[in-house]
Enzyme design. Sequence first.
Site, PDB file in Angstrom:
ATOM      1  N   ARG A   1     -13.536  -5.465   3.010  1.00 12.21           N
ATOM      2  CA  ARG A   1     -12.440  -5.195   3.955  1.00 12.21           C
ATOM      3  C   ARG A   1     -12.863  -5.269   5.413  1.00 12.21           C
ATOM      4  O   ARG A   1     -12.226  -4.695   6.287  1.00 12.21           O
ATOM      5  CB  ARG A   1     -11.908  -3.778   3.667  1.00 12.21           C
TER       6      ARG A   1
ATOM      7  N   GLU B   1      -8.978   1.972  -2.022  1.00 15.96           N
ATOM      8  CA  GLU B   1      -9.733   1.608  -0.814  1.00 15.96           C
ATOM      9  C   GLU B   1     -10.532   2.790  -0.269  1.00 15.96           C
ATOM     10  O   GLU B   1     -10.036   3.921  -0.252  1.00 15.96           O
ATOM     11  CB  GLU B   1      -8.723   1.133   0.232  1.00 15.96           C
TER      12      GLU B   1
ATOM     13  N   ARG C   1       0.852  -1.185   0.000  1.00 21.95           N
ATOM     14  CA  ARG C   1       0.000   0.000   0.000  1.00 21.95           C
ATOM     15  C   ARG C   1       0.889   1.236   0.000  1.00 21.95           C
ATOM     16  O   ARG C   1       1.872   1.286   0.734  1.00 21.95           O
ATOM     17  CB  ARG C   1      -0.880  -0.017   1.246  1.00 21.95           C
TER      18      ARG C   1
ATOM     19  N   GLU D   1     -13.840  -1.454   6.128  1.00 24.91           N
ATOM     20  CA  GLU D   1     -13.203  -1.575   7.446  1.00 24.91           C
ATOM     21  C   GLU D   1     -14.038  -0.959   8.570  1.00 24.91           C
ATOM     22  O   GLU D   1     -13.816  -1.288   9.728  1.00 24.91           O
ATOM     23  CB  GLU D   1     -11.793  -1.000   7.436  1.00 24.91           C
TER      24      GLU D   1
ATOM     25  N   ASP E   1      -5.188   3.844  -0.162  1.00 20.05           N
ATOM     26  CA  ASP E   1      -6.335   4.060   0.725  1.00 20.05           C
ATOM     27  C   ASP E   1      -6.722   5.536   0.703  1.00 20.05           C
ATOM     28  O   ASP E   1      -5.936   6.394   1.115  1.00 20.05           O
ATOM     29  CB  ASP E   1      -5.932   3.638   2.157  1.00 20.05           C
TER      30      ASP E   1
HETATM   31  O1  KDG Z   1      -8.375   2.733  13.714  1.00 26.30           O
HETATM   32  C1  KDG Z   1      -8.417   3.190  12.398  1.00 26.30           C
HETATM   33  C2  KDG Z   1      -7.472   2.385  11.528  1.00 26.30           C
HETATM   34  O2  KDG Z   1      -7.724   1.023  11.702  1.00 26.30           O
HETATM   35  C3  KDG Z   1      -7.584   2.722  10.068  1.00 26.30           C
HETATM   36  O3  KDG Z   1      -7.310   4.070   9.893  1.00 26.30           O
HETATM   37  C4  KDG Z   1      -6.580   1.875   9.286  1.00 26.30           C
HETATM   38  O4  KDG Z   1      -7.518   2.557   7.200  1.00 26.30           O
HETATM   39  C5  KDG Z   1      -6.866   1.770   7.833  1.00 26.30           C
HETATM   40  C6  KDG Z   1      -6.325   0.603   7.139  1.00 26.30           C
HETATM   41  O5  KDG Z   1      -6.604   0.473   5.940  1.00 26.30           O
HETATM   42  O6  KDG Z   1      -5.629  -0.182   7.765  1.00 26.30           O
HETATM   43 MG    MG Z   2      -8.178   1.624   5.334  1.00 19.46          MG
END
Ligand code: KDG
Ligand code: MG
Length: 401
Positions: free
Chosen positions: A282, A235, A146, A261, A209
């Site tokens: 995710r 992402e 990433r 996530e 991301d």
């Molecule tokens: O607690 C927040 C994180 O887990 C997040 O910001 C991490 O975006 C994230 C990732 O893709 O791991």
């Molecule tokens: Mg993320």
Amino acid sequence: MKITDGNVLLTSPGRNFVTLRLQTDDAWGLGDATLNGRELAVASYLENHVLPLLVGRDAFQIDDIWHELYKGAYWRRGPVTMTALGAVDVALWDLKAKALGVPVYELLGGRARERVRVYGHASGATPEAAVESVARFVEMGYTAVRLQCGFEGLPDTYGVGRGDLYYEPASPGRPRVETWDTTEYLTQIEPLFALARRELGPKIELLHDVHHRLTPNEAARLGRLLEPYRLFWLEDATPAELQEGFRRIRSQTTTPLAVGEVFNSVYDVHTLITEQLIDYVRMAVAHSGGLTHMVRVAHLAELFQVRMACHGPTDLSPVNLAASLHFGTAIHNFGIQEYMRHSPETDEIFTPTYELQDGHMYVSDDAGLGVSYDDQSAEQYEYTPAYLPVARLGDGTVHSW
Ligand code: KDG
Ligand code: MG
């Protein structure tokens, strides 16, 4: 095999972790109950509302316990509830596998693959530094990385590490404020990936991301802009509470999309899956009701050719990572696993038995998840309240972080 006891364990080896340990007379199991920045809400939910219901229950009735806690609470879904439920569920899978003397992946259907491909996190204060950081990951054997970096006018944007290989956005005290500017981002992001492809060649898989910062239309433009650089995925291109927002993005670009996530239930993702609006789910095992619920999400996704790629940041403990790796070892529609190394202090507490080799993780054949909890090491580190940052625009408006 009756549940005789349960403990909610807090520790903070550089960052906070909440762990649930369930016990029977003959075995114990661990679940990760960490919800970054809201840890004590889950700890209290477990201690005050869930543990009294578990003592005396048959630990082998994992599915029945899951449904009793989900439907029986009446109040469904939400990150606190589903993280608590996830911790119970994973602890029960760990415990049952230990009692039967098999690794968890055997209970999930058995091996679907030998190893689990992971992606690393490269970042830098500038595009040049970030691309150099990817090269370091490639040297370490990673095949997918990433790529995040700071830009002019956006020095402290999401994903830029403040140290070497570790990334930790939460901090004690009031939330740090980060500045966001969509125009700065959209004008500097393409040169970053152009540089990366020039320096690194066409083969390494690159991920990025956006961390919920764009509107669907801005995200559609970004997806198109990045098509020549063949991303593995883009992402969280837009906040996904509104799943329908992805129709706009999907219809405009072939850049693969990954989301989920912050989700905690199949109902957060079903439109995205059934309309084939994304390529990767995710969701985190720990935040989504555990393995029992994630297997259901994976089976739905499989029908629509969507793959699973569990959230795996260091703000979830090695217990969650081990659960994700057993899941990734067993499910058919596995895509990739996020991997950020935990600190040595964290690994000293959880002593994980999984191993990284050539950009892939291998779970051990130990019974259960292959993770333990050293109370003595954990007790050295007192819980310290910490918050994730807040993002604001130049004029002070709050933006999605
Ligand atoms: O607690 C927040 C994180 O887990 C997040 O910001 C991490 O975006 C994230 C990732 O893709 O791991
Ligand atoms: Mg993320």
